[in-house]
Scaffold this motif. Sequence first.
Motif, PDB file in Angstrom:
ATOM      1  N   SER A   1       0.830  -1.204   0.000  1.00 39.74           N
ATOM      2  CA  SER A   1       0.000   0.000   0.000  1.00 39.74           C
ATOM      3  C   SER A   1       0.864   1.253   0.000  1.00 39.74           C
ATOM      4  O   SER A   1       1.917   1.293   0.637  1.00 39.74           O
ATOM      5  CB  SER A   1      -0.934   0.011   1.208  1.00 39.74           C
ATOM      6  OG  SER A   1      -1.826  -1.087   1.155  1.00 39.74           O
ATOM      7  N   VAL A   2       0.392   2.269  -0.706  1.00 39.99           N
ATOM      8  CA  VAL A   2       1.102   3.542  -0.833  1.00 39.99           C
ATOM      9  C   VAL A   2       0.104   4.665  -0.568  1.00 39.99           C
ATOM     10  O   VAL A   2      -1.061   4.578  -0.950  1.00 39.99           O
ATOM     11  CB  VAL A   2       1.687   3.721  -2.251  1.00 39.99           C
ATOM     12  CG1 VAL A   2       2.500   5.005  -2.341  1.00 39.99           C
ATOM     13  CG2 VAL A   2       2.544   2.530  -2.639  1.00 39.99           C
ATOM     14  N   GLY A   3       0.568   5.729   0.079  1.00 38.34           N
ATOM     15  CA  GLY A   3      -0.290   6.889   0.290  1.00 38.34           C
ATOM     16  C   GLY A   3      -0.375   7.262   1.757  1.00 38.34           C
ATOM     17  O   GLY A   3       0.536   6.983   2.544  1.00 38.34           O
ATOM     18  N   ASN A   4      -1.467   7.890   2.128  1.00 37.55           N
ATOM     19  CA  ASN A   4      -1.656   8.383   3.493  1.00 37.55           C
ATOM     20  C   ASN A   4      -2.873   7.726   4.132  1.00 37.55           C
ATOM     21  O   ASN A   4      -3.876   7.458   3.467  1.00 37.55           O
ATOM     22  CB  ASN A   4      -1.835   9.900   3.482  1.00 37.55           C
ATOM     23  CG  ASN A   4      -0.601  10.616   2.992  1.00 37.55           C
ATOM     24  OD1 ASN A   4       0.391  10.740   3.702  1.00 37.55           O
ATOM     25  ND2 ASN A   4      -0.640  11.098   1.750  1.00 37.55           N
ATOM     26  N   SER A   5      -2.762   7.495   5.439  1.00 34.65           N
ATOM     27  CA  SER A   5      -3.843   6.856   6.174  1.00 34.65           C
ATOM     28  C   SER A   5      -3.794   7.341   7.620  1.00 34.65           C
ATOM     29  O   SER A   5      -2.885   8.062   8.022  1.00 34.65           O
ATOM     30  CB  SER A   5      -3.698   5.334   6.097  1.00 34.65           C
ATOM     31  OG  SER A   5      -4.784   4.692   6.726  1.00 34.65           O
TER      32      SER A   5
ATOM     33  N   ILE B   1      -3.480   3.755  -2.211  1.00 37.30           N
ATOM     34  CA  ILE B   1      -3.575   2.771  -3.293  1.00 37.30           C
ATOM     35  C   ILE B   1      -2.865   1.502  -2.845  1.00 37.30           C
ATOM     36  O   ILE B   1      -1.772   1.555  -2.283  1.00 37.30           O
ATOM     37  CB  ILE B   1      -2.955   3.290  -4.599  1.00 37.30           C
ATOM     38  CG1 ILE B   1      -3.795   4.435  -5.168  1.00 37.30           C
ATOM     39  CG2 ILE B   1      -2.834   2.174  -5.636  1.00 37.30           C
ATOM     40  CD1 ILE B   1      -3.262   5.031  -6.450  1.00 37.30           C
ATOM     41  N   SER B   2      -3.484   0.358  -3.078  1.00 41.66           N
ATOM     42  CA  SER B   2      -2.853  -0.934  -2.827  1.00 41.66           C
ATOM     43  C   SER B   2      -2.532  -1.603  -4.150  1.00 41.66           C
ATOM     44  O   SER B   2      -3.407  -1.718  -5.028  1.00 41.66           O
ATOM     45  CB  SER B   2      -3.768  -1.842  -1.998  1.00 41.66           C
ATOM     46  OG  SER B   2      -3.898  -1.354  -0.678  1.00 41.66           O
TER      47      SER B   2
ATOM     48  N   SER C   1      -3.885  -6.660  -9.375  1.00 44.64           N
ATOM     49  CA  SER C   1      -4.961  -5.671  -9.272  1.00 44.64           C
ATOM     50  C   SER C   1      -4.456  -4.426  -8.563  1.00 44.64           C
ATOM     51  O   SER C   1      -3.475  -4.476  -7.815  1.00 44.64           O
ATOM     52  CB  SER C   1      -6.188  -6.243  -8.547  1.00 44.64           C
ATOM     53  OG  SER C   1      -5.886  -6.595  -7.209  1.00 44.64           O
ATOM     54  N   ILE C   2      -5.143  -3.314  -8.829  1.00 43.87           N
ATOM     55  CA  ILE C   2      -4.821  -2.038  -8.197  1.00 43.87           C
ATOM     56  C   ILE C   2      -6.090  -1.509  -7.541  1.00 43.87           C
ATOM     57  O   ILE C   2      -7.133  -1.386  -8.206  1.00 43.87           O
ATOM     58  CB  ILE C   2      -4.273  -1.028  -9.217  1.00 43.87           C
ATOM     59  CG1 ILE C   2      -2.934  -1.529  -9.779  1.00 43.87           C
ATOM     60  CG2 ILE C   2      -4.103   0.353  -8.584  1.00 43.87           C
ATOM     61  CD1 ILE C   2      -2.349  -0.634 -10.854  1.00 43.87           C
ATOM     62  N   ILE C   3      -6.016  -1.218  -6.241  1.00 48.41           N
ATOM     63  CA  ILE C   3      -7.163  -0.753  -5.470  1.00 48.41           C
ATOM     64  C   ILE C   3      -6.911   0.682  -5.026  1.00 48.41           C
ATOM     65  O   ILE C   3      -5.863   0.989  -4.448  1.00 48.41           O
ATOM     66  CB  ILE C   3      -7.392  -1.629  -4.216  1.00 48.41           C
ATOM     67  CG1 ILE C   3      -7.227  -3.123  -4.544  1.00 48.41           C
ATOM     68  CG2 ILE C   3      -8.755  -1.335  -3.606  1.00 48.41           C
ATOM     69  CD1 ILE C   3      -8.204  -3.654  -5.544  1.00 48.41           C
TER      70      ILE C   3
END
Length: 296
Positions: free
Chosen positions: A70-74, A153-154, A232-234
């Motif tokens: 996973s990439v990004g902010n959470s 994004i995963s 897959s890309i989520i």
Amino acid sequence: MGLTALNARESYTVVDKSGRIITVLAGKPRDNNWDAIMAELAQKLKDVRGKMSFSKKQKVHKHGKFTSVSVGNSFGGGSQRPGMMAFYSTTNRLILMSLIAFSSFQRLVSFTNCVFECFAANTFGLYCEDLNTLFASNPKLTRWFRNSVFAGISFNMGPFTVAWPHTDSHNLAFGWCTITALGNFDPDKGGHLILWDLGLVTWFPPGSTILIPSTLLTHSNVPIQPRDECYSIIQYSSSGLFCWIYNSFMSDKDFLAKAMPEMKRRRAKDQKARWGNGLHMFSLWDDVWARFMSKQ
């Protein structure tokens, strides 16, 4: 529940008995090169997978037995404030940055955000506004996806990406995620998306995208053939980010510790109305159809 088509060659929607759109089978855009572009992206994922290192939790997790990063902010899981998802190594971070900058990935993000805005305009607007607010409040946060309203994004790198039945409880209750299938597999013999609550099994060929409210709908995939490869890309946003902004940039715990009694009463009232407000965020099919026809 019903299935309707905005354009039989491109997108279908699933609607509930009140006409709310609850699933979008977006398919592919009108682009003769799309399959080639998505094949490039699948190959990029395959190449990236061979260069990265992964933790045990990235190889086996609640979604299935496949490699996922996973990439990004959470925000959540005991963290004190919103921040970047863990990469486990500097090398992984650099490799993922190259993946995000890849032109085929950028094309996919543009398409999926366009579909999101078309079929869920209210929620799209909320995602856009809150994400802009989040980054304006904290310049130290990295905005990984500048042309997207999704915070995370995963990348499911398989190579045998078959998800077990699950819901994504950390996402916004009425929020959406986009799922894009990639790889070299026979969609007639596997890879179908199962939406258990709707009793729906849908064909899901490589290069196509489906949007669902992933917190509400239990979903999984049909296994692919032994020699096939599926990725897959989520794209999604965690509910914790929306709570942080709703609390004026505080966690629920800190908000309740500092809030005056009147603020707590107002919050309790808001919570009772939240589900009804969330339902109003879903687009009605008739409204989407009217906008579509007005542009013809």
